[in-house]
Design an enzyme around this catalytic site. Sequence first.
Site, PDB file in Angstrom:
ATOM      1  N   ASN A  59      -6.116  -2.911   1.668  1.00 26.86           N
ATOM      2  CA  ASN A  59      -6.021  -4.363   2.104  1.00 26.86           C
ATOM      3  C   ASN A  59      -7.428  -4.859   2.283  1.00 26.86           C
ATOM      4  O   ASN A  59      -8.236  -4.163   2.708  1.00 26.86           O
ATOM      5  CB  ASN A  59      -5.395  -4.882   3.363  1.00 26.86           C
ATOM      6  CG  ASN A  59      -3.865  -4.453   3.358  1.00 26.86           C
ATOM      7  OD1 ASN A  59      -3.162  -4.317   2.013  1.00 26.86           O
ATOM      8  ND2 ASN A  59      -3.192  -4.345   4.285  1.00 26.86           N
TER       9      ASN A  59
ATOM     10  N   ARG B 175       0.818  -1.019   0.129  1.00 23.38           N
ATOM     11  CA  ARG B 175      -0.050   0.072  -0.149  1.00 23.38           C
ATOM     12  C   ARG B 175       0.864   1.230   0.076  1.00 23.38           C
ATOM     13  O   ARG B 175       0.641   2.352  -0.740  1.00 23.38           O
ATOM     14  CB  ARG B 175      -1.024  -0.065   1.127  1.00 23.38           C
ATOM     15  CG  ARG B 175      -2.014  -0.941   1.091  1.00 23.38           C
ATOM     16  CD  ARG B 175      -2.922  -0.956   2.196  1.00 23.38           C
ATOM     17  NE  ARG B 175      -2.243  -1.075   3.414  1.00 23.38           N
ATOM     18  CZ  ARG B 175      -2.646  -0.645   4.508  1.00 23.38           C
ATOM     19  NH1 ARG B 175      -3.622   0.404   4.645  1.00 23.38           N
ATOM     20  NH2 ARG B 175      -1.844  -0.806   5.533  1.00 23.38           N
TER      21      ARG B 175
END
Length: 82
Positions: free
Chosen positions: A29, A11
């Site tokens: 996520n 990320r």
Amino acid sequence: MAGRVQGVYYRAAAVEEAGRLALQGWVRNLADGRVETIAAGPVEALAEFASWLWQGPPGARVDSVQVEEWTGAVPDGFTAQR
């Protein structure tokens, strides 16, 4: 994205890459171990980002990337969501 994409700074690296490409959107996520991202910007930048998603940061192992058209709103900037 599916594969080893959580716990490898995927990320954070996606936020950096999207910022470099001046994209808008987010990355997060998913509970099943995948990572989801929504991105908006120039077609060329989106194509470059989609290509980067297959590689990800060092330590990632990307097994699949699914690209779909998004018609919803996209926030300004690019952030990592929880």
